[in-house]
Structures are given as structure tokens and as C-alpha cells.
Design an enzyme around this catalytic site. Sequence first.
Site, PDB file in Angstrom:
ATOM      1  N   HIS A  15      -9.263 -15.868  32.935  1.00 58.03           N
ATOM      2  CA  HIS A  15      -9.372 -16.107  31.484  1.00 58.03           C
ATOM      3  C   HIS A  15      -8.418 -15.236  30.673  1.00 58.03           C
ATOM      4  CE1 HIS A  15     -12.301 -12.789  32.013  1.00 58.03           C
ATOM      5  NE2 HIS A  15     -12.125 -12.494  30.735  1.00 58.03           N
ATOM      6  N   ASP A  16      -8.226 -14.001  31.115  1.00 55.65           N
ATOM      7  CA  ASP A  16      -7.401 -13.069  30.338  1.00 55.65           C
ATOM      8  C   ASP A  16      -6.002 -12.886  30.925  1.00 55.65           C
ATOM      9  OD1 ASP A  16      -9.151 -12.543  28.253  1.00 55.65           O
ATOM     10  OD2 ASP A  16     -10.078 -10.813  29.235  1.00 55.65           O
ATOM     11  N   ASP A  64     -18.960 -12.838  29.966  1.00 56.73           N
ATOM     12  CA  ASP A  64     -17.913 -11.952  29.433  1.00 56.73           C
ATOM     13  C   ASP A  64     -18.544 -10.848  28.583  1.00 56.73           C
ATOM     14  OD1 ASP A  64     -15.156 -11.379  29.145  1.00 56.73           O
ATOM     15  OD2 ASP A  64     -15.033 -12.471  27.255  1.00 56.73           O
ATOM     16  N   HIS A  72      -3.518 -13.998  23.399  1.00 60.72           N
ATOM     17  CA  HIS A  72      -3.636 -14.072  24.861  1.00 60.72           C
ATOM     18  C   HIS A  72      -4.295 -15.377  25.306  1.00 60.72           C
ATOM     19  CE1 HIS A  72      -7.881 -12.805  24.456  1.00 60.72           C
ATOM     20  NE2 HIS A  72      -8.034 -13.270  25.672  1.00 60.72           N
ATOM     21  N   HIS A  96     -12.635 -19.722  25.798  1.00 61.52           N
ATOM     22  CA  HIS A  96     -13.446 -18.562  26.226  1.00 61.52           C
ATOM     23  C   HIS A  96     -13.800 -17.595  25.110  1.00 61.52           C
ATOM     24  CE1 HIS A  96      -9.693 -16.133  27.042  1.00 61.52           C
ATOM     25  NE2 HIS A  96     -10.497 -15.085  26.900  1.00 61.52           N
ATOM     26  N   HIS A  97     -13.140 -17.682  23.956  1.00 66.81           N
ATOM     27  CA  HIS A  97     -13.549 -16.848  22.814  1.00 66.81           C
ATOM     28  C   HIS A  97     -14.200 -17.658  21.693  1.00 66.81           C
ATOM     29  CE1 HIS A  97     -12.240 -12.908  24.097  1.00 66.81           C
ATOM     30  NE2 HIS A  97     -11.094 -13.406  24.495  1.00 66.81           N
ATOM     31  N   LYS A 157      -2.997 -11.848  28.970  1.00 62.75           N
ATOM     32  CA  LYS A 157      -2.781 -10.460  28.527  1.00 62.75           C
ATOM     33  C   LYS A 157      -1.557  -9.840  29.198  1.00 62.75           C
ATOM     34  CE  LYS A 157      -7.322  -9.398  26.707  1.00 62.75           C
ATOM     35  NZ  LYS A 157      -8.590  -8.653  26.835  1.00 62.75           N
TER      36      LYS A 157
HETATM   37 FE   LIG Z   1     -10.088 -13.026  26.429  1.00 61.02          FE
HETATM   38 FE   LIG Z   2     -12.904 -11.068  29.177  1.00 62.89          FE
END
Ligand SMILES: [Fe+2]
Ligand SMILES: [Fe+2]
Length: 193
Positions: free
Chosen positions: A62-63, A144, A91, A115-116, A66
Amino acid sequence: MNNYSDPALDLMTEALLVALSAASRETGAHSHRTAEIADTLASRLSFTPDERASLRYASLLHDIGKLTSDPAILHKCAALTAEETAHLREHVAASVEMLDRLGFPAAVVRIVAEHHEQFDGTGYPARSSGDSISRGARVFALADALDAILSDRCYRKARTYTEARAEILRCSGTQFDPLVVAAFISIPAERFQ
Ligand SMILES: [Fe+2]
Ligand SMILES: [Fe+2]
């Protein structure tokens, strides 16, 4: 763990996580822990093997976007400026672009894209709400958050499982899908510790 997996995607996931852990050891470790928590929730919510596999890849990666974040901002401990917050939020789009180009299935990319997002529509980037957010992303959001609450940050200490549980219950229906919160509450604490 899930019954379904794709060897080519597994290898790519492994390679991406090696790179992510090199850039940010904490983000790499967080990705692995989150995948475990999300899978525990998914099994309680009767996800199919395919749905669990998609959620697993999405949780692990998911990240991944980044990798494109400015390390000075990513690792900054003091409060972020509005501009820095906006930079870090990019990201999500970066993760989506990477996974899309690498050929990850649409179901995986969708969970990562969402996801956010938050259940009440206050998340980002699309401000989607309720059932318009994929079920995988609604489960992921709780995993998360649980891992974040249970982990040390440079600006605060990890909180206890009891505190995490109370915080998640408090956010049922706002940040989180109440059905996912109910599944979480029904699972014994030991499964998460
Ligand atoms: Fe994230
Ligand atoms: Fe995360």
C-alpha cells in the site's frame, strides 16, 4: 494465510518490499504487520481465497509509493506543514501508478488507491464513502490504523491493545466501516498481539 497466490506477483512483491525496507525500515515492517492483521480480519469476514490474496498484496504494497517521497519529509518528526502533508499524500497515486505498470490485478490496485479513504467520506484522495469504497480497503483501513496505534512513533509511544480497541470503537461509522469494527471486536485480542 491465503490459499491463492501468483509466483510472479510474489517475486515482484518481495523485490519491492526489499527496496521499501531499505528506504524506510519502519514502513517495510509496518507493511508486513498490516498484512497479517488484515488477513485475520478477512478470514473473519468470510473473504474468498482470491479476495484474501488481493488484500494481502495490497496490504504489503500500500505504501510502496513512499519510495518516491522526499526522505527528509518522510522521516521528519516535527509537525508537518500543509505543503509537506500534501507531498506525502501523493504516495497513494505513486503506489497506484507503480502497481498498475507492474501488472498487479485491478482488485489489488483498487484497494491501494482507496487505502486512505474513510467510511464517512473524509479520507483522501477521492473522499469516497460507505460501500463505494471496496470491502478490501475498508478492512485494510482498520488494520493500518491498529498497527499504527500499537507502534512507537518518533513523536509518541505505542499505545496498548486496550487503548487501540477503544479508539477503533470510537471511530466506528466515521473512520471505519461498522461491520469491519464488529468483526474486529469479535476476534480475541491474542490474535493481534
Ligand atoms: Fe499510506
Ligand atoms: Fe500504512
